[in-house]
Design a protein around this motif. Structure first.
Motif, mmCIF file in Angstrom:
data_model
loop_
_atom_site.group_PDB
_atom_site.id
_atom_site.type_symbol
_atom_site.label_atom_id
_atom_site.label_comp_id
_atom_site.label_asym_id
_atom_site.label_seq_id
_atom_site.Cartn_x
_atom_site.Cartn_y
_atom_site.Cartn_z
ATOM 1 N N GLY A 21 0.729 6.258 -3.879
ATOM 2 C CA GLY A 21 -0.644 6.678 -4.151
ATOM 3 C C GLY A 21 -1.289 7.175 -2.877
ATOM 4 O O GLY A 21 -0.656 7.274 -1.829
ATOM 5 N N GLY A 22 -2.567 7.518 -2.970
ATOM 6 C CA GLY A 22 -3.306 7.927 -1.782
ATOM 7 C C GLY A 22 -3.701 6.716 -0.954
ATOM 8 O O GLY A 22 -4.536 5.925 -1.375
ATOM 9 N N LEU A 23 -3.095 6.546 0.226
ATOM 10 C CA LEU A 23 -3.341 5.375 1.067
ATOM 11 C C LEU A 23 -4.442 5.665 2.081
ATOM 12 O O LEU A 23 -4.589 6.791 2.555
ATOM 13 N N ARG A 24 -5.183 4.614 2.429
ATOM 14 C CA ARG A 24 -6.201 4.743 3.474
ATOM 15 C C ARG A 24 -5.588 4.716 4.866
ATOM 16 O O ARG A 24 -6.226 5.087 5.837
ATOM 17 N N GLY A 25 -4.370 4.283 4.987
ATOM 18 C CA GLY A 25 -3.659 4.346 6.246
ATOM 19 C C GLY A 25 -4.144 3.330 7.264
ATOM 20 O O GLY A 25 -4.523 2.215 6.931
ATOM 21 N N GLY A 26 -4.122 3.725 8.541
ATOM 22 C CA GLY A 26 -4.528 2.845 9.617
ATOM 23 C C GLY A 26 -3.357 2.335 10.422
ATOM 24 O O GLY A 26 -2.194 2.408 10.009
ATOM 25 N N ALA A 27 -3.671 1.795 11.622
ATOM 26 C CA ALA A 27 -2.631 1.353 12.547
ATOM 27 C C ALA A 27 -1.861 0.152 12.013
ATOM 28 O O ALA A 27 -0.656 0.036 12.242
ATOM 29 N N GLU A 28 -2.544 -0.758 11.314
ATOM 30 C CA GLU A 28 -1.852 -1.941 10.805
ATOM 31 C C GLU A 28 -0.772 -1.564 9.801
ATOM 32 O O GLU A 28 0.360 -2.055 9.876
ATOM 33 N N LEU A 29 -1.103 -0.686 8.861
ATOM 34 C CA LEU A 29 -0.110 -0.244 7.878
ATOM 35 C C LEU A 29 1.004 0.535 8.561
ATOM 36 O O LEU A 29 2.183 0.359 8.241
ATOM 37 N N ARG A 30 0.651 1.385 9.530
ATOM 38 C CA ARG A 30 1.675 2.136 10.253
ATOM 39 C C ARG A 30 2.678 1.196 10.922
ATOM 40 O O ARG A 30 3.893 1.388 10.807
ATOM 41 N N ASP A 31 2.175 0.174 11.600
ATOM 42 C CA ASP A 31 3.072 -0.758 12.293
ATOM 43 C C ASP A 31 3.971 -1.498 11.311
ATOM 44 O O ASP A 31 5.151 -1.747 11.586
ATOM 45 N N LYS A 32 3.412 -1.838 10.161
ATOM 46 C CA LYS A 32 4.195 -2.550 9.142
ATOM 47 C C LYS A 32 5.315 -1.651 8.599
ATOM 48 O O LYS A 32 6.450 -2.112 8.399
ATOM 49 N N LEU A 33 5.004 -0.386 8.376
ATOM 50 C CA LEU A 33 6.017 0.543 7.876
ATOM 51 C C LEU A 33 7.064 0.852 8.942
ATOM 52 O O LEU A 33 8.245 1.024 8.639
ATOM 53 N N SER A 52 -0.936 -2.084 -0.563
ATOM 54 C CA SER A 52 -0.730 -1.832 0.863
ATOM 55 C C SER A 52 -0.950 -3.058 1.736
ATOM 56 O O SER A 52 -0.635 -3.019 2.929
ATOM 57 N N ASP A 53 -1.493 -4.140 1.177
ATOM 58 C CA ASP A 53 -1.646 -5.368 1.970
ATOM 59 C C ASP A 53 -0.413 -6.265 1.883
ATOM 60 O O ASP A 53 -0.421 -7.377 2.419
ATOM 61 N N SER A 54 0.655 -5.801 1.224
ATOM 62 C CA SER A 54 1.875 -6.607 1.105
ATOM 63 C C SER A 54 2.424 -6.928 2.488
ATOM 64 O O SER A 54 2.496 -6.048 3.354
ATOM 65 N N PRO A 55 2.841 -8.170 2.722
ATOM 66 C CA PRO A 55 3.377 -8.540 4.044
ATOM 67 C C PRO A 55 4.757 -7.938 4.286
ATOM 68 O O PRO A 55 5.474 -7.557 3.340
ATOM 69 N N GLY A 56 5.139 -7.890 5.546
ATOM 70 C CA GLY A 56 6.414 -7.290 5.913
ATOM 71 C C GLY A 56 7.608 -7.975 5.301
ATOM 72 O O GLY A 56 8.587 -7.320 4.921
ATOM 73 N N TRP A 57 7.569 -9.313 5.183
ATOM 74 C CA TRP A 57 8.716 -10.030 4.622
ATOM 75 C C TRP A 57 8.949 -9.641 3.166
ATOM 76 O O TRP A 57 10.086 -9.645 2.689
ATOM 77 N N LEU A 58 7.866 -9.273 2.462
ATOM 78 C CA LEU A 58 8.014 -8.845 1.072
ATOM 79 C C LEU A 58 8.596 -7.435 1.008
ATOM 80 O O LEU A 58 9.492 -7.159 0.207
ATOM 81 N N LEU A 59 8.110 -6.537 1.847
ATOM 82 C CA LEU A 59 8.647 -5.176 1.871
ATOM 83 C C LEU A 59 10.134 -5.179 2.183
ATOM 84 O O LEU A 59 10.893 -4.374 1.645
ATOM 85 N N ALA A 60 10.561 -6.104 3.043
ATOM 86 C CA ALA A 60 11.963 -6.160 3.458
ATOM 87 C C ALA A 60 12.911 -6.474 2.310
ATOM 88 O O ALA A 60 14.117 -6.255 2.425
ATOM 89 N N ARG A 61 12.399 -6.966 1.201
ATOM 90 C CA ARG A 61 13.249 -7.272 0.039
ATOM 91 C C ARG A 61 13.684 -6.014 -0.708
ATOM 92 O O ARG A 61 14.569 -6.077 -1.560
ATOM 93 N N TYR A 62 13.030 -4.887 -0.433
ATOM 94 C CA TYR A 62 13.283 -3.668 -1.199
ATOM 95 C C TYR A 62 14.029 -2.651 -0.325
ATOM 96 O O TYR A 62 13.515 -2.231 0.717
ATOM 97 N N PRO A 63 15.219 -2.220 -0.738
ATOM 98 C CA PRO A 63 15.945 -1.207 0.035
ATOM 99 C C PRO A 63 15.218 0.127 0.100
ATOM 100 O O PRO A 63 15.375 0.876 1.062
ATOM 101 N N LEU A 64 14.420 0.442 -0.939
ATOM 102 C CA LEU A 64 13.712 1.730 -1.010
ATOM 103 C C LEU A 64 12.237 1.487 -1.258
ATOM 104 O O LEU A 64 11.866 0.780 -2.206
ATOM 105 N N LEU A 65 11.397 2.082 -0.412
ATOM 106 C CA LEU A 65 9.942 1.977 -0.550
ATOM 107 C C LEU A 65 9.367 3.385 -0.602
ATOM 108 O O LEU A 65 9.646 4.217 0.266
ATOM 109 N N VAL A 66 8.560 3.658 -1.640
ATOM 110 C CA VAL A 66 7.930 4.966 -1.814
ATOM 111 C C VAL A 66 6.422 4.787 -1.710
ATOM 112 O O VAL A 66 5.839 3.952 -2.417
ATOM 113 N N LEU A 67 5.778 5.559 -0.832
ATOM 114 C CA LEU A 67 4.317 5.538 -0.750
ATOM 115 C C LEU A 67 3.792 6.355 -1.919
ATOM 116 O O LEU A 67 3.815 7.585 -1.908
#
Length: 224
Positions: free
Chosen positions: A102-114, A85-100
């Motif tokens: 496991g059980g995530l701790r969440g938070g505003a930072e992760l929400r904004d990134k998603l 869950s600490d993966s940066p946004g530029w890395l997530l952008a490489r994947y057309p499909l992202l599946v959450l």
């Protein structure tokens, strides 16, 4: 020679502190453990179920004396990376499909990134238990109350409700609040079981199930 850029279209996201490992292996007689000694929680079983879908019977790896689990049919190809869950946004952008996954701790930072991942064109799949951990939800979709338990019943799928899937075990669904333009992909007794909403250039799919599991263990002591 260099074959070119490795194309992996799907990413499974686990929490940074997941400590997840395969259900069984030759290094310990303990099974279904995270961090070496803690029993799996529902999010960990969700991770296991997803990996078993992509790599059937992968759980046999390093358990038998043959190639069971290592040499496994991959119906979707070698198409999956696992990220934290600490993966940066530029890395997530490489994947057309992202599946959450496991059980995530969440938070505003992760929400904004998603949210940014969706706005830039990604397809994000989340279960209600993880959506619940994101302040205010995602893309206008949020959990609006406590989970409701359903007896074995039929889930109607598709916007015309012409496809039905029989669930033979009890299961929980969270009530979801979502924008009026969202599409309901599946219902159970009139209760939305899956919804899809467009956000920016991307799309969010939310499953109302906490982690896609039955409400009671298939084996072992009954729930108290």
């Amino acid at each position: 020679g260099q074959p070119g850029t490795m194309m992996v279209p799907i990413a499974l996201m686990l929490d940074f502190f997941a400590g997840w490992t395969v259900p069984r292996h030759l290094y310990s007689s303990n099974v279904y453990r995270v961090w070496g000694n803690l029993p799996y929680r529902p999010g960990d079983y969700w991770t296991d179920a997803l990996l078993d879908m992509f790599y059937p019977v992968y759980q046999n790896s390093s358990y038998y004396h043959d190639e069971s689990g290592f040499m496994t049919a991959t119906p979707y190809g070698d198409a999956v990376d696992c990220l934290l869950s600490d993966s940066p946004g530029w890395l997530l952008a490489r994947y057309p499909l992202l599946v959450l996954a496991g059980g995530l701790r969440g938070g505003a930072e992760l929400r904004d990134k998603l949210q940014a991942y969706l706005a830039e064109g990604g397809l994000l799949v989340a279960t209600a238990a993880n959506l619940k951990e994101l302040p205010g939800g995602l893309a206008g979709v949020r959990v609006s109350g406590p989970a409701r338990r359903f007896k074995p019943t039929t889930v109607e799928m598709g916007q015309d409700n012409r496809t039905a899937l029989r669930e033979d075990a009890e299961f929980d669904l969270y009530p979801l609040s979502f924008p009026s333009q969202a599409a309901v992909l599946a219902t159970c007794d009139g209760h939305p079981a899956a919804v899809s909403v467009v956000h920016g250039k991307g799309r969010l799919i939310v499953l109302a199930s906490p982690f896609g599991l039955s409400a009671r263990p298939a084996f072992g002591a009954p729930e108290k």
